[in-house]
Enzyme design. Sequence first.
Site, PDB file in Angstrom:
ATOM      1  N   ARG A 169      34.374  63.748 -13.488  1.00  0.00           N
ATOM      2  CA  ARG A 169      35.173  63.011 -14.468  1.00  0.00           C
ATOM      3  C   ARG A 169      34.371  61.890 -15.122  1.00  0.00           C
ATOM      4  NH1 ARG A 169      38.695  63.988 -10.369  1.00  0.00           N
ATOM      5  NH2 ARG A 169      37.975  62.102  -9.334  1.00  0.00           N
ATOM      6  N   ILE A 170      33.790  60.997 -14.304  1.00  0.00           N
ATOM      7  CA  ILE A 170      33.077  59.852 -14.858  1.00  0.00           C
ATOM      8  C   ILE A 170      31.760  60.290 -15.487  1.00  0.00           C
ATOM      9  CG2 ILE A 170      31.983  57.646 -14.301  1.00  0.00           C
ATOM     10  CD1 ILE A 170      34.107  57.332 -12.071  1.00  0.00           C
ATOM     11  N   ASP A 189      24.644  69.110 -10.840  1.00  0.00           N
ATOM     12  CA  ASP A 189      25.985  69.125 -10.267  1.00  0.00           C
ATOM     13  C   ASP A 189      26.293  70.548  -9.823  1.00  0.00           C
ATOM     14  OD1 ASP A 189      28.758  69.187  -9.744  1.00  0.00           O
ATOM     15  OD2 ASP A 189      29.082  67.465 -11.052  1.00  0.00           O
ATOM     16  N   ALA A 249      28.135  54.332  -8.864  1.00  0.00           N
ATOM     17  CA  ALA A 249      28.975  55.306  -8.152  1.00  0.00           C
ATOM     18  C   ALA A 249      29.360  54.779  -6.782  1.00  0.00           C
ATOM     19  CB  ALA A 249      28.243  56.639  -8.038  1.00  0.00           C
ATOM     20  N   ARG A 250      28.436  54.891  -5.822  1.00  0.00           N
ATOM     21  CA  ARG A 250      28.704  54.450  -4.465  1.00  0.00           C
ATOM     22  C   ARG A 250      27.412  53.980  -3.822  1.00  0.00           C
ATOM     23  NH1 ARG A 250      32.956  53.154  -4.997  1.00  0.00           N
ATOM     24  NH2 ARG A 250      34.891  53.676  -3.947  1.00  0.00           N
ATOM     25  N   ASP A 274      25.593  48.517  -9.375  1.00  0.00           N
ATOM     26  CA  ASP A 274      26.935  47.928  -9.257  1.00  0.00           C
ATOM     27  C   ASP A 274      27.524  48.116  -7.863  1.00  0.00           C
ATOM     28  OD1 ASP A 274      29.343  46.709 -10.417  1.00  0.00           O
ATOM     29  OD2 ASP A 274      30.255  48.691 -10.184  1.00  0.00           O
ATOM     30  N   GLU A 279      28.643  45.693   1.297  1.00  0.00           N
ATOM     31  CA  GLU A 279      29.309  44.844   0.319  1.00  0.00           C
ATOM     32  C   GLU A 279      30.170  43.808   1.027  1.00  0.00           C
ATOM     33  OE1 GLU A 279      31.376  47.228  -2.571  1.00  0.00           O
ATOM     34  OE2 GLU A 279      29.542  48.191  -3.285  1.00  0.00           O
ATOM     35  N   HIS A 298      30.252  45.305  -8.028  1.00  0.00           N
ATOM     36  CA  HIS A 298      31.198  46.421  -7.934  1.00  0.00           C
ATOM     37  C   HIS A 298      32.326  46.263  -8.960  1.00  0.00           C
ATOM     38  CE1 HIS A 298      32.710  49.694  -4.959  1.00  0.00           C
ATOM     39  NE2 HIS A 298      33.112  49.945  -6.182  1.00  0.00           N
ATOM     40  N   GLY A 300      33.101  48.528 -11.424  1.00  0.00           N
ATOM     41  CA  GLY A 300      33.442  49.781 -12.101  1.00  0.00           C
ATOM     42  C   GLY A 300      34.887  49.885 -12.537  1.00  0.00           C
ATOM     43  N   ALA A 301      35.805  49.417 -11.699  1.00  0.00           N
ATOM     44  CA  ALA A 301      37.236  49.499 -12.025  1.00  0.00           C
ATOM     45  C   ALA A 301      37.808  48.151 -12.417  1.00  0.00           C
ATOM     46  CB  ALA A 301      38.008  50.057 -10.836  1.00  0.00           C
TER      47      ALA A 301
END
Length: 547
Positions: A169-170, A189, A249-250, A274, A279, A298, A300-301
């Site tokens: 999606r992203i 992917d 991402a992560r 990010d 963390e 962090h 992203g959202a």
Amino acid sequence: MTAAPNAASRASSRISEERFRVLVADAIAGEGLEPLRADPHFELIVQPGLSGEALATAMESVDAVLVRSATRITRESLARATRLKVIGRAGVGVDTIDVAAATERGIAVLTAPSGNTLSAAELTLALMLAVARRVAAADRSMHAGAWERKAFTGVELYGKTLGLVGAGRIGGEVARRARAFGMRVVAYDPFLTEERAHALHVELAPLDDVLRQSDVVSVHVPLTDGTHGLVGARELGLLRPGAFLVNAARGGVVDEQALVEALRTGRLAGAAVDVYAEEPLPADHPLRTLESVVLTPHLGASTVEAQHHVAIEIAEAVRLALLEGDLSLAVNAPAVGSAAMRALRPMLDLAERLGRLATSLTDGPVTRLEVRYAGGVENALRPLAASAMVGVLSVALGRSAVNFVNAMHLAETRGILVDRVELSTEGDYAESLELRLTGVGAPTCVAGALLEGAHSRVIRVNEHRVDIVPRGTLVVIRNRDVPGVIGHVGTVLGSAGINIAEYHQSRLEAGGEALAAIAVDGKLDATLVTALRRLPEIVDVRQVQLD
């Protein structure tokens, strides 16, 4: 747990009287909780900032808990959460939730995968531009009172190759925006189809080839056992000199120490990060010392829109999971959404009942289950297999210990192999299901079907054709095909006050072995089962509780 689709198949009759308690244990946008707040079936307990013992205590008395990334749900905090059915994560990552422990306890873990898609994609582009044009370093210089134009010469994105590690999606949204900048996009992917890649104007390639071709690499995969350290020293060494890396991402997907070394040696021109393995990022982390790195905490959202969208998405997901058994956003259960749930509900219920029947007729420990489905519902095999396994295991473990979420996990821990076979629809039934269960001796085979799309029947037990409603107590008798058997069985049951609802007798040949499937009102006690077994013509008697 009662949030599994098997229980949810009965939810519609209980909705008017059921009430669920939902703990909001993190800072989640208040307006996003409206799907729960407006529904009279839900009571919200808003206690953000809980952790440790306080969180464990609060989860004891609720059906669901909503969290963001600040709240950690551990195995220890779940130990006393016997009522908990659903954990809702307002976001995508579940690395702050012990998913394995939740699965073992039959707790569905739901995420909100779409709500922050655009915010995360836009942040990725912002980071990409910031590192390419050295925006952060120039900003620091200006705030310090300097004017150093020559010191901050950057590069254009136009004409460069963007390598995506993950194009879901992203990643897909990043690809669209990168194309608008005039970039060529290549992607690694393994789950991206050629058709989807063509629609995104993305070239698919193996990971090493993507890294070798890219001027900018952007990571968009979840953190799993398979992706932990996916981009390490070897992979970074494949990048072109002067390349950039972006990770929004992560943390843990990129080896941070290898990244630091590649930046210090000049192998990489820069990076934008990010997310981090730990963390908050420790104050003494070497990434903080590098001028060529753009660091964000962090984010992203972290937009007003994303917070609203993920709150709405997870609140609605929890509501549907508890009311309708919709687990389409669960990370630890077969994905079954509301529409599919309505279509599959009769078959899921039949699968569980057939699982109970097959297990009750099988000797010794179960070692293999084969699920064979014929019907018009797409992607039905996985949820049907899970429901069948609920029936198989609940005979020994009890219905409270096994559900749709943890059934396959429990099967794996017991070494039970599961095979799924999709058959073409043929014969008299538009939708049918067959279970083959292996224990000690010959496998047991039972089959069922739906009549007129809703009325379930058991249609076969091993080689014997039957036609019986899978409800209540079923007594299955193997007997020699001689005169008087039905009368003798009826006399024994009648003398004990047991009423026969249905009696279906099947034989393959005259004088051979026959099978009787008898639906009775009530339950036979051990003495009565023994009395039936003592009849001279009886070979075996099994009692199955199908409800």
